[in-house]
Design an enzyme around this catalytic site. Sequence first.
Site, PDB file in Angstrom:
ATOM      1  N   LYS A 114       0.825  -1.208   0.000  1.00 55.53           N
ATOM      2  CA  LYS A 114       0.000   0.000   0.000  1.00 55.53           C
ATOM      3  C   LYS A 114       0.857   1.255   0.000  1.00 55.53           C
ATOM      4  O   LYS A 114       0.532   2.224  -0.668  1.00 55.53           O
ATOM      5  CB  LYS A 114      -0.946   0.008   1.212  1.00 55.53           C
ATOM      6  N   LYS A 214      -7.465  -9.296  -9.794  1.00 56.93           N
ATOM      7  CA  LYS A 214      -8.495  -9.696  -8.830  1.00 56.93           C
ATOM      8  C   LYS A 214      -9.725  -8.818  -8.967  1.00 56.93           C
ATOM      9  O   LYS A 214      -9.612  -7.646  -9.331  1.00 56.93           O
ATOM     10  CB  LYS A 214      -7.951  -9.523  -7.393  1.00 56.93           C
ATOM     11  N   LYS A 217     -13.049  -3.187  -6.353  1.00 58.36           N
ATOM     12  CA  LYS A 217     -13.790  -1.948  -6.568  1.00 58.36           C
ATOM     13  C   LYS A 217     -12.875  -0.817  -6.988  1.00 58.36           C
ATOM     14  O   LYS A 217     -13.260   0.055  -7.754  1.00 58.36           O
ATOM     15  CB  LYS A 217     -14.514  -1.541  -5.275  1.00 58.36           C
TER      16      LYS A 217
END
Length: 365
Positions: A114, A214, A217
Site C-alpha cells: 500500500k 483480482k 472496486k
Amino acid sequence: MALPKRVFSGIQPTSVMTIGNYFGAVKNWVRLQDECDAVYCVVDLHAMTVSYDPRELRRSTKEMFVSLLACGIDPERATVFVQSTVPEHAELSWVLATMASLGDLGRMIQFKEKSRLLKGNPGGGSEDAGDDGTIDDRTFVSSGLLFYPVLQSADILAYRADCVPVGRDQSQHLEMSRGLARRFNARFGRVFPEPETLHTPVPKLLSPSDPTKKMSKSLGPKHFIGLFEEEDSVRRKVRSAVTDSGAPPAGDEASPGVENLLTILAACGFDEDADQMRRDYFAGTLRYVDLKGRTADALVALTTEMRDRRADVLRREKDLDGLIHAMAGRARAMAGKTLALVRDKTGMYPPGRRGWPPNPNPELP
Ligand code: TRP
C-alpha cells in the site's frame, strides 16, 4: 459441554458490498454464527488509514452494516457492530503498539504494497505532510497504515477470540496478532488466547473485464459485480466479460476469463452445470453465449434475492442508528472486561468517571 469457540472477524466499509466480499467472507460468517460465539465488526477505523471523506465514511459504514444484515448476519445470533462505537479497540491498540517492533511492522506485505502504491502515484507531492499542515492525499503515507495490523490485533484480542476467519492475504497479520498475544502474556500474565486462523476455501474471483486482475472496486465499476446490483447492469457486465484473453490454456485450467465465469457459476450453487461446461470447454463444444447466459442468470437470481433482503432489512429496522448503538453496548460489555484486565496488568489506572476513585492495588506503589 465445551463452550462454543469465539470467532471474530472484520470487514472494511466500502461504498458497496461485492459478490467477492460475499463469497469470500460473509457467506462463511453467516454459517459460523450458528456454530460459534460470533463477533463481527465493520472496521471503520481501518478505513481511516488512507485518504477518505468523513461523510462518505459514515455512509459506507452504515451501508456495510445493513449489507451484513441483508446477507443473513443476525443480531440475535451474532454480535455485529461498528468498530468506532467501541473505544476499547483504539485503547488496546495503544497498549499493543508498545509491544510491536517497528521492524516487524515495516515487514508487513500489505503495508509495503500500500505504501509503495501511494509513493508511486503520479502528480503527488511528498509522502510526508507539508509544514503548513497540508497533506497530499495522493501520496501521503500515514503511520496509521503502518499500525493497521496492531489495530487489527486489538480487534481480535479485545474479544479474546479463539478463531479468526479470514482470507489467505491476512495470514501475516494474524501471525502478528498471535505474536502480540504471546508477548503480552509472557510480560504481564496470561490474558489472551493465541487466535487461530480459520482459512475456509473461498473462490478466487477475478475482474470480469480484466481477468488477469483480482475482482476489485478500486479498479472501477467494470471490474466488480455488486451483491445488490441491478439486473441490467449485472447482465451487461457478464455479457462483456473477457473470455479468451489470448494465451491458450495450459494444463487442466481454462483461460482465466472462462475459469472466472465457471467459478462464479459454481459459487452461486450451480457446481454441476459448471463442471459440465468445463468438460464442454475442453471438448471444444462450449459456446460462450451459453456460459455467459447461465452465469448471468445465476447472478441475477442471487442479486435479486439480496436486493429484496436488503429492502426487508430497511423496512424492518426503522431505527438503524438505534440498533448500531445497542450493538455497541453489547460489544463494549465484552471488550470492556478485557480492557479492565489489561489496565490492571499493565499498571494503568482504571478510566476516569466509571469506577473512580480507583481501588488501590496493594501490589502497586
Ligand atoms: N484487515 C482485514 C481485511 O482487510 C479486516 C480486518 C480488520 C479484520 N480487523 C480485523 C479481519 C480483525 C479479521 C479480524 O480483510
